[in-house]
Design a protein around this motif. Sequence first.
Motif, PDB file in Angstrom:
ATOM      1  N   ILE A  44      79.803  -1.422  76.922  1.00  0.00           N
ATOM      2  CA  ILE A  44      80.045  -2.868  76.844  1.00  0.00           C
ATOM      3  C   ILE A  44      81.346  -3.191  76.108  1.00  0.00           C
ATOM      4  CG2 ILE A  44      79.127  -5.101  76.059  1.00  0.00           C
ATOM      5  CD1 ILE A  44      77.505  -3.673  78.333  1.00  0.00           C
ATOM      6  N   GLU A  45      81.561  -2.570  74.972  1.00  0.00           N
ATOM      7  CA  GLU A  45      82.697  -2.916  74.114  1.00  0.00           C
ATOM      8  C   GLU A  45      83.951  -2.089  74.392  1.00  0.00           C
ATOM      9  OE1 GLU A  45      82.582  -5.411  71.946  1.00  0.00           O
ATOM     10  OE2 GLU A  45      80.422  -5.752  71.814  1.00  0.00           O
ATOM     11  N   GLY A  46      83.779  -0.955  75.072  1.00  0.00           N
ATOM     12  CA  GLY A  46      84.899  -0.047  75.256  1.00  0.00           C
ATOM     13  C   GLY A  46      84.991   0.920  74.086  1.00  0.00           C
ATOM     14  N   THR A  47      86.024   1.741  74.097  1.00  0.00           N
ATOM     15  CA  THR A  47      86.133   2.785  73.071  1.00  0.00           C
ATOM     16  C   THR A  47      87.299   2.570  72.118  1.00  0.00           C
ATOM     17  OG1 THR A  47      87.435   4.157  74.575  1.00  0.00           O
ATOM     18  CG2 THR A  47      85.043   4.515  74.557  1.00  0.00           C
ATOM     19  N   ALA A  48      87.945   1.435  72.190  1.00  0.00           N
ATOM     20  CA  ALA A  48      89.081   1.170  71.306  1.00  0.00           C
ATOM     21  C   ALA A  48      88.616   1.102  69.854  1.00  0.00           C
ATOM     22  CB  ALA A  48      89.755  -0.142  71.695  1.00  0.00           C
ATOM     23  N   SER A  49      89.490   1.484  68.968  1.00  0.00           N
ATOM     24  CA  SER A  49      89.198   1.441  67.537  1.00  0.00           C
ATOM     25  C   SER A  49      88.958  -0.002  67.096  1.00  0.00           C
ATOM     26  CB  SER A  49      90.373   2.039  66.754  1.00  0.00           C
ATOM     27  OG  SER A  49      90.108   2.015  65.378  1.00  0.00           O
ATOM     28  N   LEU A  50      88.101  -0.167  66.112  1.00  0.00           N
ATOM     29  CA  LEU A  50      87.810  -1.501  65.595  1.00  0.00           C
ATOM     30  C   LEU A  50      88.957  -2.073  64.779  1.00  0.00           C
ATOM     31  CD1 LEU A  50      84.129  -0.892  64.411  1.00  0.00           C
ATOM     32  CD2 LEU A  50      84.879  -2.078  66.472  1.00  0.00           C
ATOM     33  N   PHE A  51      89.783  -1.213  64.212  1.00  0.00           N
ATOM     34  CA  PHE A  51      90.867  -1.659  63.336  1.00  0.00           C
ATOM     35  C   PHE A  51      92.180  -1.072  63.814  1.00  0.00           C
ATOM     36  CE2 PHE A  51      93.683  -1.166  59.685  1.00  0.00           C
ATOM     37  CZ  PHE A  51      93.646  -2.430  59.123  1.00  0.00           C
ATOM     38  N   HIS A  52      93.205  -1.895  63.821  1.00  0.00           N
ATOM     39  CA  HIS A  52      94.545  -1.424  64.148  1.00  0.00           C
ATOM     40  C   HIS A  52      95.513  -1.981  63.115  1.00  0.00           C
ATOM     41  CE1 HIS A  52      98.061  -0.212  66.365  1.00  0.00           C
ATOM     42  NE2 HIS A  52      98.514  -1.454  66.267  1.00  0.00           N
ATOM     43  N   CYS A  53      96.242  -1.110  62.479  1.00  0.00           N
ATOM     44  CA  CYS A  53      97.225  -1.525  61.485  1.00  0.00           C
ATOM     45  C   CYS A  53      98.359  -2.254  62.200  1.00  0.00           C
ATOM     46  CB  CYS A  53      97.757  -0.305  60.724  1.00  0.00           C
ATOM     47  SG  CYS A  53      98.899  -0.743  59.406  1.00  0.00           S
ATOM     48  N   GLY A  54      98.562  -3.494  61.868  1.00  0.00           N
ATOM     49  CA  GLY A  54      99.576  -4.303  62.537  1.00  0.00           C
ATOM     50  C   GLY A  54     100.930  -4.298  61.867  1.00  0.00           C
ATOM     51  N   LEU A  55     101.057  -3.549  60.787  1.00  0.00           N
ATOM     52  CA  LEU A  55     102.349  -3.512  60.101  1.00  0.00           C
ATOM     53  C   LEU A  55     103.325  -2.631  60.869  1.00  0.00           C
ATOM     54  CD1 LEU A  55     101.167  -3.342  56.391  1.00  0.00           C
ATOM     55  CD2 LEU A  55     101.767  -5.338  57.762  1.00  0.00           C
ATOM     56  N   GLU A  56     104.595  -2.748  60.537  1.00  0.00           N
ATOM     57  CA  GLU A  56     105.623  -2.082  61.325  1.00  0.00           C
ATOM     58  C   GLU A  56     105.809  -0.607  61.008  1.00  0.00           C
ATOM     59  OE1 GLU A  56     109.270  -4.249  61.605  1.00  0.00           O
ATOM     60  OE2 GLU A  56     108.231  -6.135  61.904  1.00  0.00           O
ATOM     61  N   HIS A  57     105.018  -0.029  60.127  1.00  0.00           N
ATOM     62  CA  HIS A  57     105.160   1.399  59.867  1.00  0.00           C
ATOM     63  C   HIS A  57     104.299   2.203  60.835  1.00  0.00           C
ATOM     64  CE1 HIS A  57     101.317   1.311  57.689  1.00  0.00           C
ATOM     65  NE2 HIS A  57     101.775   0.232  57.085  1.00  0.00           N
ATOM     66  N   ASN A  58     104.569   3.465  60.923  1.00  0.00           N
ATOM     67  CA  ASN A  58     103.839   4.372  61.805  1.00  0.00           C
ATOM     68  C   ASN A  58     102.358   4.356  61.430  1.00  0.00           C
ATOM     69  OD1 ASN A  58     102.714   6.619  63.074  1.00  0.00           O
ATOM     70  ND2 ASN A  58     104.583   7.811  62.906  1.00  0.00           N
ATOM     71  N   SER A  59     101.473   4.275  62.427  1.00  0.00           N
ATOM     72  CA  SER A  59     100.034   4.178  62.132  1.00  0.00           C
ATOM     73  C   SER A  59      99.516   5.404  61.387  1.00  0.00           C
ATOM     74  CB  SER A  59      99.229   3.944  63.407  1.00  0.00           C
ATOM     75  OG  SER A  59      99.342   5.041  64.273  1.00  0.00           O
ATOM     76  N   GLU A  60     100.157   6.576  61.566  1.00  0.00           N
ATOM     77  CA  GLU A  60      99.730   7.760  60.807  1.00  0.00           C
ATOM     78  C   GLU A  60     100.066   7.614  59.326  1.00  0.00           C
ATOM     79  OE1 GLU A  60     101.737   8.914  63.815  1.00  0.00           O
ATOM     80  OE2 GLU A  60      99.820   8.782  64.852  1.00  0.00           O
ATOM     81  N   GLU A  61     101.026   6.758  59.014  1.00  0.00           N
ATOM     82  CA  GLU A  61     101.428   6.535  57.621  1.00  0.00           C
ATOM     83  C   GLU A  61     100.612   5.429  56.959  1.00  0.00           C
ATOM     84  OE1 GLU A  61     105.577   5.640  57.842  1.00  0.00           O
ATOM     85  OE2 GLU A  61     106.113   7.657  58.487  1.00  0.00           O
ATOM     86  N   CYS A  62      99.852   4.701  57.712  1.00  0.00           N
ATOM     87  CA  CYS A  62      99.087   3.580  57.171  1.00  0.00           C
ATOM     88  C   CYS A  62      97.858   4.110  56.437  1.00  0.00           C
ATOM     89  CB  CYS A  62      98.669   2.624  58.280  1.00  0.00           C
ATOM     90  SG  CYS A  62      97.768   1.179  57.672  1.00  0.00           S
ATOM     91  N   LEU A  63      97.858   3.957  55.137  1.00  0.00           N
ATOM     92  CA  LEU A  63      96.742   4.443  54.318  1.00  0.00           C
ATOM     93  C   LEU A  63      95.447   3.697  54.638  1.00  0.00           C
ATOM     94  CD1 LEU A  63      98.645   4.815  50.937  1.00  0.00           C
ATOM     95  CD2 LEU A  63      98.090   6.607  52.587  1.00  0.00           C
ATOM     96  N   ILE A  64      95.567   2.437  54.903  1.00  0.00           N
ATOM     97  CA  ILE A  64      94.390   1.626  55.221  1.00  0.00           C
ATOM     98  C   ILE A  64      93.796   2.081  56.561  1.00  0.00           C
ATOM     99  CG2 ILE A  64      93.623  -0.698  55.842  1.00  0.00           C
ATOM    100  CD1 ILE A  64      95.641  -1.702  53.709  1.00  0.00           C
ATOM    101  N   GLN A  65      94.647   2.342  57.539  1.00  0.00           N
ATOM    102  CA  GLN A  65      94.189   2.826  58.850  1.00  0.00           C
ATOM    103  C   GLN A  65      93.371   4.103  58.689  1.00  0.00           C
ATOM    104  OE1 GLN A  65      94.820   1.385  61.945  1.00  0.00           O
ATOM    105  NE2 GLN A  65      93.757   2.979  63.077  1.00  0.00           N
ATOM    106  N   GLY A  66      93.817   5.002  57.816  1.00  0.00           N
ATOM    107  CA  GLY A  66      93.091   6.252  57.596  1.00  0.00           C
ATOM    108  C   GLY A  66      91.676   6.027  57.105  1.00  0.00           C
ATOM    109  N   VAL A  67      91.522   5.121  56.160  1.00  0.00           N
ATOM    110  CA  VAL A  67      90.190   4.813  55.626  1.00  0.00           C
ATOM    111  C   VAL A  67      89.324   4.167  56.704  1.00  0.00           C
ATOM    112  CG1 VAL A  67      88.922   3.392  53.952  1.00  0.00           C
ATOM    113  CG2 VAL A  67      91.005   4.597  53.250  1.00  0.00           C
TER     114      VAL A  67
END
Length: 135
Positions: A83-106
């Motif tokens: 129903i919802e798909g498999t996309a992540s619930l959270f996406h870091c919207g800041l301009e840095h690389n998502s692998e560098e986003c500490l919040i994204q990791g958590v």
Amino acid sequence: MKYSKATNYALHTMLHLVASTAENPVGVQQLAEIQQVSQTYLSKILTKLVKAGMIESASGAGGGYKLIRRKEDISFLDVIHAIEGTASLFHCGLEHNSEECLIQGVMVEAEQTMEQVLRERKLISLVDKVQVVRK
């Protein structure tokens, strides 16, 4: 976080089908009446479950929906993803690389933990706790 109403109806529909002992398909009218939702709205949800390969539809006088996957294999996560798909619930919207986003990791770690629980939990585990109209 909040899942859509469609996910709520899909989970309840699938639980009903898993718990049902009827060998004939269950009609959309009966499924809609049980949940007090319109047949049109539920039909759209059922179409997603068909596309996900969990149920099949049979048309005609004795038509309706029935499981095509083994009852024992259907997890909460299977239905949610249908129903919802498999996309992540959270996406870091800041301009840095998502692998560098500490919040994204958590957030990813938390989501993976939740998905593991939902993957392990099967709808059939609730069957003995629910009353189903058996026809």
